[in-house]
Structures are given as structure tokens and as C-alpha cells.
Motif scaffolding. Structure first.
Motif, short mmCIF file in Angstrom:
data_model
loop_
_atom_site.label_atom_id
_atom_site.label_comp_id
_atom_site.label_asym_id
_atom_site.label_seq_id
_atom_site.Cartn_x
_atom_site.Cartn_y
_atom_site.Cartn_z
N UNK A 54 33.74 81.77 33.37
CA UNK A 54 35.18 81.81 33.13
C UNK A 54 35.97 81.45 34.38
N UNK A 55 35.47 81.85 35.54
CA UNK A 55 36.15 81.53 36.81
C UNK A 55 36.12 80.03 37.07
N UNK A 56 35.01 79.42 36.83
CA UNK A 56 34.88 77.99 37.05
C UNK A 56 35.81 77.22 36.11
N UNK A 57 35.88 77.65 34.87
CA UNK A 57 36.77 77.01 33.91
C UNK A 57 38.22 77.20 34.33
N UNK A 58 38.55 78.39 34.82
CA UNK A 58 39.91 78.66 35.27
C UNK A 58 40.29 77.77 36.45
N UNK A 59 39.37 77.62 37.39
CA UNK A 59 39.62 76.75 38.55
C UNK A 59 39.82 75.30 38.11
N UNK A 60 39.04 74.86 37.15
CA UNK A 60 39.17 73.49 36.64
C UNK A 60 40.53 73.28 35.99
N UNK A 61 40.96 74.25 35.20
CA UNK A 61 42.27 74.15 34.54
C UNK A 61 43.39 74.13 35.56
N UNK A 62 43.30 74.99 36.58
CA UNK A 62 44.33 75.03 37.63
C UNK A 62 44.39 73.69 38.35
N UNK A 63 43.25 73.11 38.67
CA UNK A 63 43.23 71.83 39.36
C UNK A 63 43.82 70.71 38.52
N UNK A 64 43.43 70.63 37.27
CA UNK A 64 43.94 69.59 36.38
C UNK A 64 45.43 69.77 36.15
N UNK A 65 45.88 71.01 35.96
CA UNK A 65 47.30 71.28 35.74
C UNK A 65 48.13 70.87 36.94
N UNK A 66 47.64 71.15 38.14
CA UNK A 66 48.37 70.79 39.36
C UNK A 66 48.48 69.27 39.51
N UNK A 67 47.41 68.56 39.22
CA UNK A 67 47.44 67.10 39.32
C UNK A 67 48.41 66.51 38.30
N UNK A 68 48.36 66.99 37.07
CA UNK A 68 49.26 66.50 36.03
C UNK A 68 50.71 66.80 36.38
N UNK A 69 50.99 68.03 36.81
CA UNK A 69 52.36 68.41 37.17
C UNK A 69 52.86 67.58 38.34
N UNK A 70 52.03 67.35 39.32
CA UNK A 70 52.42 66.53 40.47
C UNK A 70 52.72 65.09 40.06
N UNK A 71 51.92 64.55 39.17
CA UNK A 71 52.15 63.19 38.68
C UNK A 71 53.45 63.09 37.91
N UNK A 72 53.73 64.09 37.09
CA UNK A 72 54.98 64.12 36.32
C UNK A 72 56.16 64.14 37.27
N UNK A 73 56.10 64.95 38.31
CA UNK A 73 57.20 65.05 39.27
C UNK A 73 57.46 63.71 39.96
N UNK A 74 56.42 63.02 40.36
CA UNK A 74 56.59 61.73 41.03
C UNK A 74 57.25 60.72 40.09
N UNK A 75 56.75 60.61 38.87
CA UNK A 75 57.29 59.64 37.91
C UNK A 75 58.74 59.96 37.55
N UNK A 76 59.02 61.22 37.28
CA UNK A 76 60.38 61.61 36.89
C UNK A 76 61.35 61.41 38.05
#
Length: 93
Positions: A54-76
Motif C-alpha cells: 500500500x505504501x508503494x502504491x501511495x508513493x506512485x500515486x503521489x508522484x504521478x499526481x505531482x507530475x500531472x499537476x505540474x504539467x497542468x500549471x505550466x500549460x495553463x
């Protein structure tokens, strides 16, 4: 045991690294318009207790979410900048 300690340390380090985009508006006196700007804000209280895989899955979700959010911020922010350039009415001196 070392693997569990590594996951625990990564989880603790990433607890404050969950981010979400936030839009702010500021009046630009030179252009005489209200402009928008997007930033990343930390989101607290999202990490619960985790065990084993569960910890590994949580870390993966946090990493993916941060990358997606950062990409959205740059484009917007590029879109907001282009919008500002099109609407800006600078006064001739």
C-alpha cells in the motif's frame, strides 16, 4: 527490514509533497486588466497509514499526481500569458 525503512522514510518525506493547482487573480495596472496565474499549493492531510504494498502504491500515486499537476500549471500559465498579451492595452507615453 531495510526495504520497509526505506518505504517509511519516503512516505514521511513525501507527506507534504502532495500538490494541487490553485489559480490567483491580480490586477495588472500597466495593462489595466485582471490577470490570472496558477501555482502549486501543498495539500496536507492526504496521507493515511499504509502497510507493505500500500505504501508503494501511495508513493506512485503521489508522484504521478505531482507530475500531472505540474504539467497542468505550466500549460495553463502559458494560456494565461497569451490571453494577457492579447488583452493588454498599454497606454502610450
Amino acid at each position: 527490514m531495510t526495504r520497509a525503512i526505506t518505504y517509511l522514510c519516503l512516505t514521511l518525506l513525501l507527506q507534504a509533497c502532495v500538490v494541487a493547482p490553485k489559480t490567483t487573480e491580480v490586477y495588472d495596472a500597466d495593462c489595466k486588466i485582471l490577470t490570472k496565474h496558477m501555482t502549486l499549493q501543498p495539500v496536507y492531510g492526504t496521507q493515511g497509514s499504509c502497510q507493505n504494498a500500500g505504501c508503494l502504491a501511495q508513493l506512485a500515486v503521489v508522484g504521478v499526481t505531482s507530475v500531472v499537476a505540474g504539467s497542468v500549471v505550466v500549460v495553463v500559465n502559458v494560456v494565461y500569458w497569451l490571453e494577457k498579451q492579447g488583452r493588454c492595452q498599454r497606454c502610450c507615453e
